[in-house]
Design an enzyme around this catalytic site. Structure first.
Site, mmCIF file in Angstrom:
data_model
loop_
_atom_site.group_PDB
_atom_site.id
_atom_site.type_symbol
_atom_site.label_atom_id
_atom_site.label_comp_id
_atom_site.label_asym_id
_atom_site.label_seq_id
_atom_site.Cartn_x
_atom_site.Cartn_y
_atom_site.Cartn_z
ATOM 1 C CE LYS A 1 6.847 11.022 0.821
ATOM 2 N NZ LYS A 1 5.987 10.235 -0.061
ATOM 3 C CG ASP B 1 3.884 11.532 -3.509
ATOM 4 O OD1 ASP B 1 3.794 10.996 -2.392
ATOM 5 O OD2 ASP B 1 4.009 10.883 -4.564
ATOM 6 C CG HIS C 1 11.509 5.018 0.541
ATOM 7 N ND1 HIS C 1 10.503 5.903 0.268
ATOM 8 C CD2 HIS C 1 11.844 4.485 -0.664
ATOM 9 C CE1 HIS C 1 10.249 5.902 -1.027
ATOM 10 N NE2 HIS C 1 11.048 5.043 -1.623
ATOM 11 C CG HIS D 1 11.342 10.751 -1.939
ATOM 12 N ND1 HIS D 1 11.474 10.305 -0.654
ATOM 13 C CD2 HIS D 1 10.185 10.200 -2.397
ATOM 14 C CE1 HIS D 1 10.448 9.519 -0.349
ATOM 15 N NE2 HIS D 1 9.649 9.447 -1.394
ATOM 16 C CB ILE E 1 -4.838 4.535 16.179
ATOM 17 C CG1 ILE E 1 -3.849 3.479 15.742
ATOM 18 C CG2 ILE E 1 -4.141 5.855 16.430
ATOM 19 C CD1 ILE E 1 -3.098 3.805 14.504
HETATM 20 C C1 BG6 Z 1 6.808 7.525 -2.313
HETATM 21 C C2 BG6 Z 1 5.766 8.318 -3.046
HETATM 22 O O1 BG6 Z 1 7.291 8.233 -1.200
HETATM 23 O O2 BG6 Z 1 7.894 7.252 -3.184
HETATM 24 C C3 BG6 Z 1 5.286 7.575 -4.268
HETATM 25 O O3 BG6 Z 1 4.669 8.567 -2.175
HETATM 26 C C4 BG6 Z 1 6.459 7.183 -5.136
HETATM 27 O O4 BG6 Z 1 4.379 8.355 -5.016
HETATM 28 C C5 BG6 Z 1 7.531 6.491 -4.312
HETATM 29 O O5 BG6 Z 1 5.984 6.329 -6.154
HETATM 30 C C6 BG6 Z 1 8.790 6.281 -5.133
HETATM 31 O O6 BG6 Z 1 9.679 5.471 -4.428
HETATM 32 P P1 BG6 Z 1 10.752 4.578 -5.196
HETATM 33 O O7 BG6 Z 1 11.581 3.993 -4.111
HETATM 34 O O8 BG6 Z 1 9.973 3.573 -5.996
HETATM 35 O O9 BG6 Z 1 11.508 5.509 -6.082
#
Ligand code: BG6
Length: 499
Positions: free
Chosen positions: A156, A243, A186, A248, A86
């Site tokens: 992210k 994080d 996600h 989220h 990259i």
């Molecule tokens: C990620 C975090 O974005 O989401 C992680 O970096 C976390 O630390 C994860 O474990 C949780 O995702 P999910 O879909 O398992 O709730």
């Protein structure tokens, strides 16, 4: 139209665990366009065949019983690999040449052109490579849309604070227009998060009570039973706020609190979401001390990748206010942590108590009032809790619930979030992706907390044993959260799986 997904960071964990399994599932479901190719790009010196073999193993692990060898073989013929760095502009020139050649060979016999040629550049690399990748895509002409749409998907974390997110947005906008940019969170690809939009905006009965007149408070919990595992080094410089909260938890908050968009399309939805962030009351340093709660699980600093004196929070709770007509005076409690009792993501709408307690023998509290629990994962569903008369027992009441379970209603497996998000990126629908101003507004909420946590008078870091609901002091903090109805309680409940 041909469609090529170019994955930067192809030899990494995300590609193996999420992207390829999701693309494989889409292929098996017949959702990938006929002319779809996947090109991996990273430094490891694989041949096409070596990369396919590696991916076959990891995808088989992921897919379990649903892995089908003939289907994989047919899918894997669409997978290619190009070693490249990259950091080197010349490697992007080679990539361009390779993609152009592939495009030419895909052209129907006797024609010079294969029609529209769509390319999705997926940055699944470490974040420090985002900017060089974007710059090199621009310089090598790979962002040019003369032959078809060019989109970029960015994982992210998008920045580590407001200043770095702004800087990254500027770098992105030097090369791509905003409508070409797909910033992934996600959580937005989870079925139950999309269902929250449906629950709120495809039904009429919730809207009249979804406000300060009926809601006492809202709780959003993202609990994980796993600890930081092999990501300890990364995690120690990141912490729970960056994080989980900046992305989220704030996404869940936005969808819970937003107004109805005028139509279901990317900008209408995102306009309403950003308004929620902009309405979050700024917190003074004093409020941050009073209304944020930090914890670290015991044993975290024993990891060799973590400094023995680390003060990084692996648990956090916080109270936010949204200054709007709908939510004035309604506290939103957000909490998340690693190494907790169980894995559960829940949104709890705690309604007010009835104005008069006609039937109470021993004064019921707020926990006896109506509660709507949206189980985001893993026991996806919705429960509405309400009071019922216990038969043949005078006027004794008990809380029962109406229980909707995805598992019972729809049986099959829930699709992975990445399936939906990859498909949307290919179809050019950015509704479930974060816009530039959205990411910046989210950092604007988090930055003062990050700063206050670095001050000498920062909130105490409470220790907790793995396998609990975070520090016990956090339960006490919640119980002290007044309100007209008196003390509040966290909804600490591990959902029953398979129910
Ligand atoms: C990620 C975090 O974005 O989401 C992680 O970096 C976390 O630390 C994860 O474990 C949780 O995702 P999910 O879909 O398992 O709730």
């Amino acid at each position: 139209m041909s469609n090529t997904i170019i994955i930067f960071g192809a030899s990494g964990d995300l590609t193996r665990r999420k992207l390829i399994p999701a693309l494989y599932q889409l292929f098996c479901k017949g959702r990938l366009a006929e002319e779809t190719r996947i090109v991996g790009f990273s430094r490891s010196p694989y041949s096409h065949e070596q990369w396919r073999q590696r991916l076959a193993e990891t995808t088989a692990q992921h897919a379990g019983d649903t892995f089908n060898t003939p289907q994989w073989q047919s899918f894997s013929q669409r997978i290619f690999y190009l070693p490249g760095d990259i950091g080197k502009r010349e490697d992007f020139d080679r990539l361009k040449q390779y993609l152009d050649e592939q495009r030419a060979t895909a052209a129907p016999a006797g024609t010079k052109d294969s029609g529209s040629d769509q390319r999705i550049y997926y940055l699944a690399t470490a974040p420090r490579f985002y900017e060089p990748a974007i710059t090199h895509l621009g310089e090598s002409g790979l962002a040019n849309q003369r032959h078809g749409p060019r989109r970029i998907v960015i994982e992210k974390p998008f920045g580590t604070d407001l200043a770095s997110a702004r800087h990254l947005n500027q770098a992105v906008h030097q090369v791509f227009h905003e409508h070409q940019v797909y910033r992934i969170d996600h959580y937005l690809g989870k079925e139950t998060v999309q269902n929250l939009l449906v629950l709120r905006f495809a039904n009429t009965i919730f809207e009249p009570v979804w406000n300060r007149n009926y809601v006492d408070h809202v709780q959003i919990t993202v609990a994980e039973s796993v600890d930081v595992g092999s990501r300890a080094g990364f995690y120690d410089s990141t912490g729970i706020l960056r994080d989980m909260f900046q992305n989220h938890l704030l996404q869940l908050l936005m969808i819970t609190a937003m107004e109805a968009p005028v139509r279901y399309e990317a900008d209408s939805v995102r306009n309403e979401k950003v308004k929620v962030l902009d309405a979050i009351r700024p917190m003074s340093a004093e409020q941050i001390r009073a209304d944020t709660f930090r914890g670290q699980y015991r044993g975290y600093t024993a990891d060799p990748a973590v400094s023995p004196t680390s003060r990084t929070a692996t648990f956090m709770a916080l109270k936010l206010w949204i200054d709007s007509w709908r939510w004035q005076g309604v506290p939103f409690y957000l909490r998340s942590g690693k190494a907790m009792s169980c894995r559960t993501t829940q949104i709890v709408i705690q309604f007010r108590e009835p104005p008069q307690k006609l039937f109470a023998s021993n004064s019921p509290t707020l926990v006896d009032a109506n509660r709507l629990v949206i189980q985001v994962q893993p026991a996806e569903g919705i429960q509405l809790h309400f009071q019922t008369k216990v038969p043949d027992a005078g006027m004794r009441l008990r809380q029962t619930d109406l229980d909707f379970s995805y598992q019972q209603e729809f049986h099959g497996m829930m699709p992975a979030a990445y399936e939906r998000l990859l498909l949307d990126a290919m179809e050019g629908d950015a509704s479930l992706f974060a816009r530039a101003d959205e990411v910046e507004s989210a950092w604007r909420v988090c930055d003062p907390i990050l700063n206050a946590w670095h001050e000498s008078d920062r909130p105490t870091l409470f220790m907790y044993d793995p396998g609990l609901w975070g520090p016990t002091e956090c339960g006490q903090w919640m119980a002290e959260q007044g309100g007209p109805a008196g003390g509040r309680q966290w909804f600490d409940s591990c959902p029953v799986l398979g129910a």
